[in-house]
Scaffold this active site. Structure first.
Site, mmCIF file in Angstrom:
data_model
loop_
_atom_site.group_PDB
_atom_site.id
_atom_site.type_symbol
_atom_site.label_atom_id
_atom_site.label_comp_id
_atom_site.label_asym_id
_atom_site.label_seq_id
_atom_site.Cartn_x
_atom_site.Cartn_y
_atom_site.Cartn_z
ATOM 1 N N GLY A 23 0.833 -1.200 0.000
ATOM 2 C CA GLY A 23 0.000 0.000 0.000
ATOM 3 C C GLY A 23 0.862 1.243 0.000
ATOM 4 N N GLY A 25 0.350 5.749 0.525
ATOM 5 C CA GLY A 25 -0.534 6.875 0.777
ATOM 6 C C GLY A 25 0.251 8.173 0.718
ATOM 7 N N ASP A 139 -8.858 10.550 10.717
ATOM 8 C CA ASP A 139 -8.862 10.134 9.316
ATOM 9 C C ASP A 139 -9.641 8.829 9.145
ATOM 10 O OD1 ASP A 139 -8.312 10.471 6.652
ATOM 11 O OD2 ASP A 139 -6.330 9.569 6.726
#
Length: 655
Positions: A23, A25, A139
């Protein structure tokens, strides 16, 4: 997004070997990794270079990583370790198998509303644990909610968003994801637990409808929608949604934080009531549909007769609000007719009072829009001294209200802003509000080291400060529960109202190393782990006195004070050295070449002596050997053989 990344193959802290990237971000990349010490797969989040180089971010990162590691919940991803390696910071987390909720929605569309409610209740439970430790996620979004193969969820990134939002005043930005940010977050205001509730409301909205309530071409436009726009009701996208679940979602998404669920736990209880088929109390801020019905226009009510109690009709606008449900009708059962009449009279009075209040509001609105008095132009008083500005406005026919605002850029007493704006038309006699610079007041920050958090809060409040972020760290010097350090530091100057961040001692993390000598390797490992250490099996050595698989020695030695989680390396016995003596083969009568090969193949050396012989049949044959056949000798020993040499005459020994 699986594949190789710039960190693949790197080893952090000498134990975490980075594997594939799983992943990426805006703040970090996430990789799978192998923990060589504990022999397990973990996830490792590596901060991007531009954040790792910021010293203030790094300090906050350390505090928040420690705080996140203390969150214990079956619905929160465990944080195992964190550290700084060369040029970057990293966090080691539990590796979760499954997919994030965003991917599930994108692949399958709207999910089952009962499953969405179960997910929401689990996220609420995770948030409740965090909020009790004063950690706000900041978040919450479906990308941070991992759905495991068993259907349960794990919430990721606790504390990290807080670290991002805790940089210095000069660099502070509004962080989070615009599609899920609360109105107060979009405006850069201080956040509370209800901000996470709002974000979860949007997550559930998207889960049951397959679409976002607010979308636009860029983050700014979406953030403006979060602040200004009312979202379409979920049933407009999913007509089958249960009204109770819709009411829960819409309450969580109230613009005003005070109208949302007060806590994540309150929202969890509402979701559990929905799942259990019980009435969903509080989904509409505690009002029943009868209490939230729109009252008919005053003229219509008056035409029906002022003395009559009317059932006020629900307007079309109210019908669109499906979250409110009429409460079951109740019949007043008094003890006598007087009580019944009193109840009816009370009901009439309430309705008359409501109508009167509405009438006053309408009259006030008419007056405010200029239909009830003279309207005049508002003078421009911005940047003027407050006294002169007040005099100017009063001379023009207005009343004045002053708000003192702390500001470093303007001279104290200067008007920074006015409402209504200069040049606009306002009713004569109405109020103009002025924001006036108060200037900066700085005082000494008190020393709260060695105080409890409650003691520190009182001491700071007395001096004009408040407690900001609190983190926990281990200390050998400061008693558990007492303040270790503070920021700003004691004795420094700071503005009144500044938040003072505290680091609280968790007590010592050191433990006495146990004595592992003489234990089997299995027993030694169990004893080490029970004491909070990791056992590492080092070398193995032969021993004539200690059996195999028994610990011979250890490092550090027993009694040493060592931080929990540290490694203890042991040397283990391999038992007695194997017998390396070999049996001498018999080579009498064999040729020299055959004897050499036979002896040499056993790892023995050969020394050849020749002896004259008159026996032609003994020529080239082994006549004798030393040591003799079947004797035991050390490997590498030398065997002497005597080989006959035919002389044709008398035999004489030759040297």
């Amino acid at each position: 997004m699986t594949g190789r990344g710039p960190m693949t193959g790197r080893v952090f802290s000498g134990r975490y070997e980075v594997g594939e990237r799983i992943g990426i971000g805006g703040m970090a990349e996430v990789y799978s990794a192998q923990d060589s010490v504990l022999g397990r797969i973990v996830a490792i989040k590596v901060m991007l270079p531009q954040y790792a180089e910021d010293p203030d971010f790094a300090r906050r990162f350390r505090q928040e990583a420690a705080a996140a590691a203390n969150l214990q919940s079956p619905y929160i991803v465990n944080v195992y370790d964190w550290g700084h390696d060369d040029d970057t910071y990293f966090i080691v987390m539990e590796y979760i198998r499954g997919s994030d909720l965003k991917t599930a929605i994108q692949q399958r569309g709207p999910i089952n509303q009962r499953k969405a409610a179960e997910i929401g209740a689990q996220v609420c439970q995770a948030l409740t644990v965090a909020h009790k430790q004063d950690i706000i996620h900041r978040d919450i979004k479906p990308q941070n909610i991992m759905v495991q193969p068993d259907g349960n969820v794990k919430v990721m990134d606790f504390g990290i968003a807080r670290a991002k939002n805790s940089t210095s005043d000069k660099t502070q930005t509004v962080l989070g994801t615009a599609h899920y940010a609360s109105p107060e977050q979009a405006q850069g205001k201080d956040l509370t637990a209800t901000s996470d509730v709002y974000s979860l409301g949007i997550v559930l909205y998207e889960a049951v409808t397959g679409t976002l309530p607010f979308d636009g071409p860029d983050a700014v436009s979406v953030a403006l929608m979060q602040v200004q726009d009312i979202p379409p009701a979920p049933h407009e996208f999913n007509p089958d949604i249960d009204p109770d679940l819709e009411a829960i979602i819409m309450r969580a998404m109230e613009k005003d934080p005070s109208r949302r669920f007060a806590t994540a736990n309150d929202m969890r209880l509402a979701l559990n009531n929905y799942l259990a088929g019980r009435p969903v109390a509080g989904a509409n801020n505690g009002f029943t549909s009868a209490q939230t019905q729109v009252i008919a226009p005053i003229g219509a009510a008056a035409g029906a007769g002022m003395g009559e109690t009317q059932v006020m009709p629900v307007t079309q606008a109210m019908n669109a609000t499906r979250g409110s449900h009429a409460a079951p009708s109740q019949t007043y059962r008094g003890n006598n007719d007087d009580e019944a009449e009193a109840a009816k009279k009370k009901k009439r009075n309430i309705i008359i009072a409501v109508v009167a209040v509405l009438a006053i509001a309408i009259i006030g609105a008419v007056f405010a829009f200029g239909l009830g008095g003279e309207r005049i132009e508002v003078p421009d008083v911005v940047n003027q001294p407050a006294e002169a500005a007040q005099q100017t406005l009063e001379d023009a026919g207005f009343q004045v209200k002053i708000n003192n605002v702390t500001d470093d850029t303007a001279a104290p007493g200067t008007v920074l802003n006015q409402d209504p704006k200069a040049g606009s038309q306002a009713p004569k006699g109405s109020t103009v509000t002025l924001d006036v610079a108060q200037g900066t007041v700085e005082v000494d920050v008190p020393d709260v080291k060695n105080m409890t958090v409650d003691q520190a809060r009182k001491a700071l409040a007395t001096a004009g400060f408040t407690v900001g972020d609190t983190a926990k760290e281990y200390s050998d010097d400061i008693e558990e529960g007492k303040i270790m350090s503070q920021d700003p530091t004691a004795g420094s100057k700071a503005k009144v109202g500044t938040k003072v961040n505290l680091v609280v001692s968790q007590g010592s993390n050191n433990e006495e190393v146990p004595d592992l000598k003489g234990l089997s390797i299995q027993a030694a490992r169990s004893k080490a782990e029970s004491a909070g250490f990791v056992l590492v099996e080092g070398s193995r050595e032969y021993s004539d006195s200690v059996s195999a698989d028994i610990v011979l020695s250890q490092s550090p030695t027993s009694g040493t004070k060592l931080q929990k989680g540290s490694s203890i390396t042991v040397v283990v016995s391999d038992g007695k050295r194997p017998d390396e003596r070999v049996t001498v083969p018999g080579v009498l009568g064999e040729s020299e070449t055959s004897a050499r090969n036979k002896i040499g193949n056993l790892g023995l050396g050969v020394n050849v002596r020749y002896e004259n012989t008159t026996d032609q049949s003994s020529d080239g044959k082994v006549l004798s050997q030393d040591p003799g056949a079947q004797q035991k000798v050390e490997k590498g020993s030398t065997i002497t053989i005597v080989v006959g040499k035919y002389s044709g005459g008398s035999s004489t020994p030759s040297e």
